[in-house]
Design a protein around this motif. Structure first.
Motif, short mmCIF file in Angstrom:
data_model
loop_
_atom_site.label_atom_id
_atom_site.label_comp_id
_atom_site.label_asym_id
_atom_site.label_seq_id
_atom_site.Cartn_x
_atom_site.Cartn_y
_atom_site.Cartn_z
N SER A 141 -2.53 -0.25 -4.10
CA SER A 141 -3.16 -0.68 -3.05
C SER A 141 -3.42 -2.33 -3.38
O SER A 141 -4.51 -2.60 -4.02
CB SER A 141 -4.78 -0.13 -2.80
N ARG A 150 -9.62 -6.17 0.87
CA ARG A 150 -11.05 -5.60 0.31
C ARG A 150 -11.81 -6.67 -0.45
O ARG A 150 -11.60 -7.40 -1.03
CB ARG A 150 -10.55 -4.29 -0.97
N LYS A 205 -6.10 3.14 -1.65
CA LYS A 205 -6.74 2.10 -1.14
C LYS A 205 -8.27 2.32 -1.84
O LYS A 205 -8.85 3.28 -2.20
CB LYS A 205 -6.88 2.14 0.34
N SER A 206 -8.73 0.92 -2.21
CA SER A 206 -10.26 0.99 -2.58
C SER A 206 -11.17 1.74 -1.67
O SER A 206 -10.98 1.86 -0.35
CB SER A 206 -10.50 -0.37 -2.95
N LYS A 207 -12.26 2.38 -2.23
CA LYS A 207 -13.13 2.81 -1.27
C LYS A 207 -14.19 1.93 -0.52
O LYS A 207 -14.63 2.04 0.22
CB LYS A 207 -14.12 3.73 -2.05
N HIS A 239 1.05 -1.18 0.06
CA HIS A 239 0.15 -0.09 0.08
C HIS A 239 0.76 1.31 0.02
O HIS A 239 1.01 1.76 1.04
CB HIS A 239 -0.74 0.12 1.26
N ASP A 288 -14.02 -6.26 -2.64
CA ASP A 288 -13.97 -6.36 -4.37
C ASP A 288 -12.73 -7.16 -4.64
O ASP A 288 -12.90 -7.21 -5.87
CB ASP A 288 -14.17 -5.10 -4.57
N GLU A 289 -11.88 -7.20 -3.89
CA GLU A 289 -10.39 -7.97 -4.37
C GLU A 289 -10.35 -9.21 -3.99
O GLU A 289 -9.44 -9.90 -4.68
CB GLU A 289 -9.24 -7.27 -3.57
N PRO A 300 -15.14 -1.41 1.70
CA PRO A 300 -14.51 -1.82 2.87
C PRO A 300 -13.87 -3.28 2.69
O PRO A 300 -14.04 -3.92 1.87
CB PRO A 300 -15.77 -2.09 3.45
N THR A 301 -13.21 -3.49 3.84
CA THR A 301 -12.44 -4.97 3.79
C THR A 301 -13.44 -5.84 4.11
O THR A 301 -14.59 -5.48 4.57
CB THR A 301 -11.46 -4.96 4.81
#
Length: 407
Positions: free
Chosen positions: A105, A177, A132-134, A100, A179-180, A136-137
């Motif tokens: 990220s 994240r 970082k992605s917006k 990061h 979405d990851e 959440p984790t």
């Protein structure tokens, strides 16, 4: 800055006493030199620099010259200058690589180091993400999911969800994240549990993650990574009734420890067939023992069951304390059974009661009614029939008088 000047600075910096400051200074020299010397020379300087430490589960991925030459120019310099970007951590059976900084990220993980390395390079080559992605984790979104579940499930169920997330899921996937996280990330995580022999835990985690991502797909519009995640078939261990010889050992233990909570609780469970979680709701009179069904869903009216006191129970009553039994914690009851039979569990007392009731010839419908069974393949009456059947107390008491035998 010439190659010799850089080399001289590198040698001088080796004598800096503070290790962290020394490493930072050397990296600063590499960065300052990156625009004035060739990649070939820079790679040579870095490879001759101080070795990175391997701190327990921390390691460093090595890239071949061929791999580096095939990368975009910005990635080449990033890998050469910032050696620490390719550090990994091996934790709970998976390799984790996180980066990061510099606009990136990146968080990837896999049970296979080469796979983790490829995921990292793919993310690196895709270019900076701008921070970082917006989204959440998984851990952050898990808090949201638990808030949705809390009003609609019982406390014991809610606690089991929360504890499994904290102890099993979050240490591996929690900081990624939402979405990851990919299908392979989840499959690798579950495979580690299966390989460790934790099949039941893997099944529960799969069900829970499926529910979490169902909500995430709807709320966040992400792709569902649970698609085609599979687990091997697993036979759930259901337990067995204690033999009459084993039952006698349990009864003798209750008699040898009169009025103690553990012995009293075990005695009640043995001769009522109550589930472990129903014991705390127990009340009684001179003919019946009552409890609230553990299977009642939250928001629905409590279902009270009444269990006639059998001859076997009456024989044991002088040695046990029903008030103590109702206030016994689950751990105490489990300890008693493990002390007597290390490989058995408390729920098998329920199997024993139902088995003995059938052996004694008690009406199958009565057995199902007093023990709160929804269905039984040996019972011909339908679930609707049972709903319209209301046995009088006299009939229940008469049937339970058959529950009598020698140990």
């Amino acid at each position: 800055m010439t190659d010799k000047e850089i080399k001289l600075l590198q040698e001088c910096l080796q004598y800096v006493p503070d290790e962290d400051k020394r490493d930072q200074a050397i990296q600063a020299v590499y960065k300052a030199a990156s625009d004035t010397i060739s990649l070939k020379m820079l790679r040579k300087l870095v490879s001759s620099g101080p070795a990175q430490k391997d701190n327990g589960n921390i390691g460093k991925i090595q890239f071949s010259n061929k791999e580096i030459e095939q990368m975009p120019e910005n990635v080449k310099r990033l890998l050469i200058i910032n050696e620490r970007v390719v550090n990994y951590r091996f934790y709970r059976g998976m390799y984790h690589i996180r980066y990061h900084r510099d606009g990136y990220s990146i968080e990837v993980a896999s049970v296979n180091l080469e796979t983790a390395k490829k995921k990292f390079l793919d993310a690196l080559c895709a270019g900076p993400t701008g921070g970082k992605s917006k989204l959440p984790t998984l851990k952050e979104f898990g808090v949201t999911w638990l808030k949705y579940k809390e009003p609609v499930v019982k406390k014991i169920t809610y606690d089991s969800y929360r504890d499994m997330l904290n102890a099993t899921v979050y240490p591996v996937l929690g900081d990624m994240r939402i979405d990851e996280i990919t299908r392979s990330d989840i499959q690798d995580f579950l495979n580690v549990l299966v390989n460790d022999g934790r099949n039941r835990t893997a099944e529960k985690c799969k069900q829970m993650l499926g529910a979490i991502f169902d909500l995430a797909v709807e709320d966040l519009g992400i792709k569902d990574p649970m698609t085609k995640v599979v687990l091997p078939h697993y036979e759930v261990k259901t337990g067995n009734a204690f033999t009459r010889e084993q039952e006698k050992v349990i009864v003798d233990y209750c008699k040898a420890h009169p009025k103690t909570k553990g012995a009293s609780g075990i005695g009640v469970l043995l001769y009522t067939g109550m589930r472990l979680g129903e014991l705390r709701s127990m009340t009684y009179d001179d003919k019946f023992i009552y409890c609230i069904s553990e299977k009642t869903r939250k928001g629905y009216a409590d279902v009270q069951r009444k269990i006639p006191i059998s001859p076997m129970m009456r024989k044991l009553l002088p040695y046990i304390d029903l008030e103590n039994a109702a206030n016994t914690c689950k751990e105490t009851l489990r300890d008693v059974i493990k002390r007597l039979y290390p490989t058995r569990h408390v729920h098998e007392l329920r199997y024993t009661f139902i088995t003995r009731a059938k052996e004694c010839g008690i009406n199958t419908e009565v057995i199902m009614k007093i023990d709160g069974h929804e269905s039984d393949q040996d019972c011909k009456a339908s679930r609707v029939d049972r709903g319209y059947t209301d046995f009088p107390d006299e009939f229940l008491l008469k049937e339970m008088e058959k529950y009598d035998y020698e140990l």
